[in-house]
Structures are given as C-alpha cells and as structure tokens.
Design a protein around this motif. Structure first.
Motif, PDB file in Angstrom:
ATOM      1  N   LEU A 361       0.828  -1.214   0.000  1.00 50.29           N
ATOM      2  CA  LEU A 361       0.000   0.000   0.000  1.00 50.29           C
ATOM      3  C   LEU A 361       0.860   1.261   0.000  1.00 50.29           C
ATOM      4  CD1 LEU A 361      -3.032  -0.830   2.344  1.00 50.29           C
ATOM      5  CD2 LEU A 361      -2.762  -1.178  -0.108  1.00 50.29           C
ATOM      6  N   GLY A 362       2.135   1.102  -0.354  1.00 52.54           N
ATOM      7  CA  GLY A 362       3.002   2.265  -0.473  1.00 52.54           C
ATOM      8  C   GLY A 362       2.789   2.963  -1.805  1.00 52.54           C
ATOM      9  N   ARG A 363       3.374   4.137  -1.937  1.00 51.76           N
ATOM     10  CA  ARG A 363       3.227   4.943  -3.148  1.00 51.76           C
ATOM     11  C   ARG A 363       4.444   4.776  -4.058  1.00 51.76           C
ATOM     12  NH1 ARG A 363       0.868  10.700  -0.728  1.00 51.76           N
ATOM     13  NH2 ARG A 363      -1.001   9.804   0.275  1.00 51.76           N
ATOM     14  N   ILE A 364       4.174   4.587  -5.345  1.00 48.38           N
ATOM     15  CA  ILE A 364       5.236   4.510  -6.352  1.00 48.38           C
ATOM     16  C   ILE A 364       5.185   5.800  -7.153  1.00 48.38           C
ATOM     17  CG2 ILE A 364       6.153   3.206  -8.294  1.00 48.38           C
ATOM     18  CD1 ILE A 364       4.542   0.789  -7.264  1.00 48.38           C
ATOM     19  N   SER A 365       6.165   6.671  -6.944  1.00 44.60           N
ATOM     20  CA  SER A 365       6.125   8.011  -7.565  1.00 44.60           C
ATOM     21  C   SER A 365       6.918   8.104  -8.850  1.00 44.60           C
ATOM     22  CB  SER A 365       6.643   9.057  -6.562  1.00 44.60           C
ATOM     23  OG  SER A 365       5.846   9.051  -5.385  1.00 44.60           O
ATOM     24  N   ASP A 366       7.786   7.123  -9.115  1.00 43.60           N
ATOM     25  CA  ASP A 366       8.667   7.239 -10.282  1.00 43.60           C
ATOM     26  C   ASP A 366       8.151   6.485 -11.500  1.00 43.60           C
ATOM     27  OD1 ASP A 366       8.966   4.805  -9.117  1.00 43.60           O
ATOM     28  OD2 ASP A 366      11.167   4.758  -9.219  1.00 43.60           O
ATOM     29  N   ASP A 367       6.958   5.880 -11.410  1.00 41.07           N
ATOM     30  CA  ASP A 367       6.364   5.163 -12.543  1.00 41.07           C
ATOM     31  C   ASP A 367       5.104   5.904 -12.972  1.00 41.07           C
ATOM     32  OD1 ASP A 367       5.344   3.453 -14.398  1.00 41.07           O
ATOM     33  OD2 ASP A 367       5.300   1.676 -13.123  1.00 41.07           O
ATOM     34  N   LYS A 368       5.129   6.500 -14.140  1.00 37.47           N
ATOM     35  CA  LYS A 368       4.018   7.334 -14.606  1.00 37.47           C
ATOM     36  C   LYS A 368       3.149   6.624 -15.650  1.00 37.47           C
ATOM     37  CE  LYS A 368       5.461  10.735 -12.050  1.00 37.47           C
ATOM     38  NZ  LYS A 368       4.724  11.138 -10.839  1.00 37.47           N
ATOM     39  N   THR A 369       3.332   5.322 -15.822  1.00 39.90           N
ATOM     40  CA  THR A 369       2.507   4.582 -16.786  1.00 39.90           C
ATOM     41  C   THR A 369       1.244   4.066 -16.107  1.00 39.90           C
ATOM     42  OG1 THR A 369       3.643   2.497 -16.301  1.00 39.90           O
ATOM     43  CG2 THR A 369       4.536   3.875 -18.073  1.00 39.90           C
ATOM     44  N   LEU A 370       0.222   3.813 -16.923  1.00 37.66           N
ATOM     45  CA  LEU A 370      -1.029   3.251 -16.421  1.00 37.66           C
ATOM     46  C   LEU A 370      -1.361   2.020 -17.246  1.00 37.66           C
ATOM     47  CD1 LEU A 370      -3.501   6.213 -15.723  1.00 37.66           C
ATOM     48  CD2 LEU A 370      -2.501   4.649 -14.075  1.00 37.66           C
ATOM     49  N   GLY A 371      -1.288   0.844 -16.619  1.00 38.03           N
ATOM     50  CA  GLY A 371      -1.632  -0.399 -17.286  1.00 38.03           C
ATOM     51  C   GLY A 371      -2.815  -1.061 -16.608  1.00 38.03           C
TER      52      GLY A 371
END
Length: 417
Positions: A361-371
């Motif tokens: 449930l952490g945040r991933i800020s360096d991945d800007k893709t949406l799959g």
C-alpha cells in the motif's frame, strides 16, 4: 412479510480456485433457494462431468467458457431470499486480468466476502481485492478462510491467516472486518455450524449476513439533482410546462427551496415537483422526478440543480483515484470522454501523481505509466466544469468513468478525492 425484508448486496472476491462459486452454490443449496428444475439440471450436468454428488459451482458459472475452463470470468449475479433478508450476490472473477470485474461487482455492495485458501494464506489478489473494497468504501468485509478441511480444520492455520490479513488491513479504511473458518465444499460454517471446528465460537456465514447492520450509503445532506432531459410536452394543459427531469442523486428537494443551477450559477425557486402521476411537496434520493422553476432559465442535460446554500465544486481540474480497466495502457495526454452523472465532457489525464503498490500500500512516484489493474492517483483536466463532491462524501457525484472514443470501451473508473 418477505416484501418488507431489508436488501443486502454483497460481492465475493478472492484468487482463482479459492472456492467463490462453490461457496455461493452452498449458500443457495443449503438455504433451499434453488428451484427443483435448476437443481435437476445441475445434477445432470454434474453426472456428465463425472462428479460425485452436485457440483455446487455450476449454480453460478453459467457462461460456456467458464464451464469449460472451470473458472468464473464474468460477474455473475444471483438473487435469493431467507425469512430474514433478501440478497443480491455479485460473484466476481479471481484471475488478476479480471480485477476490473471486481470493481464493477463491488461498486454497489454493502458487504464484501473475501475468500482465502487456508493452505496458501493471504496472497496478492487477496490484498488487491481488500484494497479495492476499501477504496470503494464497502463498510463490511467478511474474510472466509476456506478449505479448512484440507488443513485438518486447524485453528492454528486459521489464526495464521487472521494475523496475515490484520497486518495488511491495518492500513485500510474499513471499520468492520470479520473472520469465519469454512469449508464451502462440505458446508462447514456456511449455513450451518460446523461440528469439525468446535473451537470457533462465532456465527456461520449466513447468520452473519442476515444480522449485519446495513447503513445507507446515500448522502442525505447535500441536495444534488443532475438534469437528464428537459420536458416540453405539447398537449392540452401542458403548453407552458417546462420541467427538468432526472434522478435525485442525494439529499432532499422541497417546493419553495432556493436553488442554483450549475455551472451557470443562475438562481431560482422550485415551483413544483412532479412524479409520474402526482405532484409532490418534497422528493429525495433516489426518486426520479421532474422539477419546474419559478424563473425561465436555460438548462440542459448535464447541468445540476442544487440548493443555493450548499453547492458542490465546479471544476475542470480533478484529482481522482483511478482504476485502469483496459488491456491497452493509457496514452500520454490522450483525449477520453469522461462521464459523470448525466454529464459528458472531453478530458485528458494530465499527470499520474503516484501508483499504489498493492502489496505494501506504499506509493510509487517514479512510474508514470497506467496499465491494466493499476490503481493510481491522477490529475484529470476536462473541457468544461464538472459538479463534483468527494467520493467519501457522495458516491454518486464523486464517481467518474473514462471512455475511449475510438473503441467506445470503458477504460477506467475513478473516485474523486
């Protein structure tokens, strides 16, 4: 007496082969909610497949592809009634590529049953479904620890799954989480108490569902009336009639209320509220009515009538928790159609703020893709203002979907932050 029973909508979720369809079949079978001809047909199919007894999963796996593969790939809805309550079940798929179906099935649920295989414990799909249930603000989660017969009805195995789930769920916004050890195949603790697990002192699943308190998720404070169409009947007695028809999304409207039409900002008072064959002094969610005003205002589909002392945000820039549902990834700054209540506008995803790591449930800020199946917080820009409340305050005016104009497919569902 049955007509006055309270309705409970619940969804089932879990990983593939955790036994969701078998559990629902057991609920229907043991509560005697199956017609004789249905039962006979399932018994015949079970014999052809070489099963001993009745294959309970066949009560919900109705699609041919599902029967051939032995899995559920669509949301299967079933209805049944007991002397205490009416139920609508949404049986959702377990495979990760069908997580989008879980979002669909859970969107109107009062409770979620999440199945966990007692042998495998909490896995990624368990966490994903629990997080989606929390995101959609389902108030009750029942964790059914299934296949207890395959771990010798061990209390230690049961407690181990509880410990795993509670460690994860402490980060979720769910008030009520319950745990029940079951064997859907054998019927332990589904409708009847299990004699194989005397150490479990709680109620079986059906009793839990029958006695669970259901609180309405309809916002009763904020009056919101999205206009669907304008009525101008050209017949005797209605020559000067100009009514604005739609379904009240939340709150209460009364004759004489001071209202504001958004996004124009024009104000007036409610002159009449008309239902199908009568005039009303007041109307409330979720009634479908026609409202007339004392002043002649230019109003069209997509506008919203609200009380003047309580208005939503009218914004072209939205922050949304978005579940991406499409096989194809989101295109950078591509145009989509956004649908919100009765309003449709063009929109684009301006920015992916962060993605959710479903395991921590952490945040991933360096991945800007949406799959597909990604859950992210994004910024959306629309061509015209939308009248929104936060999803936490108002499910109806706080939810949106995105549609791909080229394919007309729903590619994402979102909740306004």
């Amino acid at each position: 007496m049955l007509d006055n029973n309270q309705l409970l909508r619940f969804t089932t979720a879990g990983s593939v082969d955790d036994g969701k369809s078998t559990l629902i079949g057991r609920l229907l079978y043991d509560s005697k909610s199956i017609f004789e001809d249905q039962l006979q047909a399932i018994e015949n199919t079970s014999k052809k497949k070489g099963h001993e007894g009745v294959d309970l999963a066949l009560f919900t796996d109705g699609l041919r592809d599902e029967r051939e593969q032995g899995i559920t790939i669509d949301v299967a809805y079933r209805y049944f009634t007991t002397p205490k309550r009416k139920f609508i079940i949404a049986d959702t798929p377990g495979h990760i590529q069908y997580t989008r179906n879980m979002v669909t099935g859970a969107s109107t649920a009062n409770a979620a049953i999440i199945l966990v295989d007692a042998r495998h414990g909490v896995i990624e799909q368990t966490r994903r479904h629990a997080f989606i249930a929390s995101l959609l603000q389902i108030p009750h989660i029942i964790v059914c620890i299934n296949k207890m017969d395959l771990v010798d009805h061990s209390e230690e195995a049961y407690n181990q799954v509880i410990e795993q789930f509670e460690e994860f769920s402490s980060k979720l916004l769910v008030r009520d989480i319950r745990f029940i050890p079951i064997s859907a195949l054998n019927g332990d603790n589904v409708v009847n108490r299990s004699t194989n697990m005397d150490w479990y002192q709680g109620a079986p699943l059906l009793h839990t569902l029958e006695t669970m308190h259901i609180s309405s998720d309809i916002n009763k404070v904020d009056a919101r009336f999205p206009v669907q169409t304008v009525l101008r009947p050209q017949r005797e007695g209605f020559i000067d009639y100009r009514g604005y028809a739609g379904r009240i999304a939340s709150g209460v409207f009364r004759v004489g209320d001071e209202i504001t039409v958004m996004p124009s900002g024009f104000t007036s008072k409610i002159k009449t509220i008309d239902a199908f064959n009568e005039s009303l002094d007041e109307a409330f969610a979720t009634m479908s009515v026609s409202i007339t005003l004392e002043d002649d205002i230019d109003i069209s589909r997509g506008d919203m009538i609200v009380r003047s002392n309580n208005t939503p945000d009218a914004s072209q820039d939205l922050e949304v928790m978005l579940c991406w549902l499409n096989d194809a990834p989101a295109k950078p700054r591509a145009k989509y159609t956004i649908r919100h209540t009765s309003n449709e506008q063009k929109a684009m995803i301006k920015e992916v703020i962060y993605k959710i790591d479903i395991n921590t449930l952490g945040r991933i800020s360096d991945d800007k893709t949406l799959g597909m199946n990604d859950i992210s917080k994004v910024k959306i820009r629309t061509t015209k203002p939308l009248m929104v409340d936060s999803y936490r305050e108002n499910r109806t005016t706080g939810s949106i979907i995105l549609v791909d104009d080229a394919t007309n497919e729903t590619v994402a569902a979102g909740m306004v932050v």
